[in-house]
Design a protein around this motif. Structure first.
Motif, PDB file in Angstrom:
ATOM      1  N   PHE A  84       0.803  -1.217   0.000  1.00 44.15           N
ATOM      2  CA  PHE A  84       0.000   0.000   0.000  1.00 44.15           C
ATOM      3  C   PHE A  84       0.837   1.269   0.000  1.00 44.15           C
ATOM      4  O   PHE A  84       0.338   2.330  -0.356  1.00 44.15           O
ATOM      5  CB  PHE A  84      -0.955   0.019   1.186  1.00 44.15           C
ATOM      6  N   ASP A  85       2.085   1.185   0.409  1.00 47.73           N
ATOM      7  CA  ASP A  85       2.943   2.373   0.406  1.00 47.73           C
ATOM      8  C   ASP A  85       3.853   2.415  -0.827  1.00 47.73           C
ATOM      9  O   ASP A  85       4.829   3.153  -0.862  1.00 47.73           O
ATOM     10  CB  ASP A  85       3.769   2.462   1.689  1.00 47.73           C
ATOM     11  N   ASN A  86       3.486   1.661  -1.856  1.00 50.23           N
ATOM     12  CA  ASN A  86       4.283   1.572  -3.069  1.00 50.23           C
ATOM     13  C   ASN A  86       3.486   2.108  -4.267  1.00 50.23           C
ATOM     14  O   ASN A  86       2.454   1.541  -4.624  1.00 50.23           O
ATOM     15  CB  ASN A  86       4.669   0.105  -3.301  1.00 50.23           C
ATOM     16  N   ALA A 138       2.040  11.912   0.051  1.00 50.78           N
ATOM     17  CA  ALA A 138       1.336  12.486   1.201  1.00 50.78           C
ATOM     18  C   ALA A 138       2.297  12.987   2.272  1.00 50.78           C
ATOM     19  O   ALA A 138       1.962  13.888   3.033  1.00 50.78           O
ATOM     20  CB  ALA A 138       0.395  11.443   1.803  1.00 50.78           C
ATOM     21  N   MET A 139       3.489  12.429   2.316  1.00 51.63           N
ATOM     22  CA  MET A 139       4.459  12.839   3.337  1.00 51.63           C
ATOM     23  C   MET A 139       5.126  14.165   3.006  1.00 51.63           C
ATOM     24  O   MET A 139       5.838  14.716   3.834  1.00 51.63           O
ATOM     25  CB  MET A 139       5.513  11.749   3.513  1.00 51.63           C
ATOM     26  N   CYS A 164      -6.227   7.278   2.820  1.00 47.34           N
ATOM     27  CA  CYS A 164      -4.772   7.450   2.824  1.00 47.34           C
ATOM     28  C   CYS A 164      -4.163   6.987   4.154  1.00 47.34           C
ATOM     29  O   CYS A 164      -3.212   6.207   4.178  1.00 47.34           O
ATOM     30  CB  CYS A 164      -4.407   8.899   2.534  1.00 47.34           C
ATOM     31  N   LEU A 165      -4.714   7.457   5.265  1.00 42.27           N
ATOM     32  CA  LEU A 165      -4.200   7.040   6.576  1.00 42.27           C
ATOM     33  C   LEU A 165      -4.346   5.533   6.752  1.00 42.27           C
ATOM     34  O   LEU A 165      -3.482   4.888   7.353  1.00 42.27           O
ATOM     35  CB  LEU A 165      -4.899   7.804   7.698  1.00 42.27           C
ATOM     36  N   GLY A 204       5.309   6.420  10.062  1.00 46.48           N
ATOM     37  CA  GLY A 204       4.826   7.188   8.915  1.00 46.48           C
ATOM     38  C   GLY A 204       3.448   7.776   9.175  1.00 46.48           C
ATOM     39  O   GLY A 204       3.181   8.919   8.825  1.00 46.48           O
ATOM     40  N   ALA A 205       2.585   7.001   9.810  1.00 49.03           N
ATOM     41  CA  ALA A 205       1.239   7.485  10.118  1.00 49.03           C
ATOM     42  C   ALA A 205       1.306   8.686  11.059  1.00 49.03           C
ATOM     43  O   ALA A 205       0.611   9.679  10.852  1.00 49.03           O
ATOM     44  CB  ALA A 205       0.401   6.369  10.742  1.00 49.03           C
TER      45      ALA A 205
END
Length: 173
Positions: free
Chosen positions: A8-10, A105-106, A120-121, A132-133
């Motif tokens: 999901f973070d890719n 988002a970061m 997103c969260l 990261g959250a």
């Protein structure tokens, strides 16, 4: 063994997910419902700026543009999602109002009166990226604190998010 949530973070996962499908994809709730809720909560003040983080192919911002909002930005780190959103905004004749950017988002910056997060969260929580959250939530707070803004969060991991906010940890079952 790698699970689907590990991706999901890719961005490449999301590029493959959206593929060449040009149809908007509604997560969790309808975009029409969310746009109406945002507009109602903001009191119809169309001067306010709205940022949608991890926008995917959402139509929320175009729906807000249709009601008169003019300061609208959607960001996502999926090239395909952004390309499809730009195409949709153009087809709906809102490409001169709604801006879409390829952005993580970061790395959000600036000040907005409202931030919309529809899933997103959840991606941070599902990937067990607690650090990261928390950094993401700090960024959102920084962006909204200057304006006394509103954070619209639509999530399926509400219980995990509640624990995260209270303890700084996520307990995955």
């Amino acid at each position: 063994m790698t699970s689907i949530v590990d991706n999901f973070d890719n961005p490449s996962y999301w590029n493959a997910f959206y593929g060449d499908d040009e149809d908007p994809f509604d997560w969790y709730s309808s975009d029409a419902w969310l746009a109406q809720a945002v507009e109602s909560h903001l009191g119809g003040d169309q001067r306010l700026s709205v940022l949608e983080v991890g926008c995917g192919t959402s139509t929320v911002l175009c729906r807000l543009a249709a009601t008169g909002f003019r300061r609208l930005l959607g960001i996502d780190f999926s090239e395909r999602a952004i390309a499809n959103s730009i195409r949709h905004a153009k087809d709906a004749a809102f490409d001169h109002i709604v801006e879409y950017r390829l952005q993580d988002a970061m790395s959000i910056e600036g000040h907005y009166d409202a931030v919309i997060d529809k899933g997103c969260l959840d991606c941070f929580i599902s990937s067990e990226r607690v650090d990261g959250a928390l950094r993401y939530l700090d960024r959102v707070a920084d962006i909204l604190l200057a304006s006394g803004g509103t954070f619209f969060l639509v999530a399926v991991n509400a219980a995990d998010i509640h624990v995260l906010l209270q303890t700084g940890e996520v307990v995955m079952d």
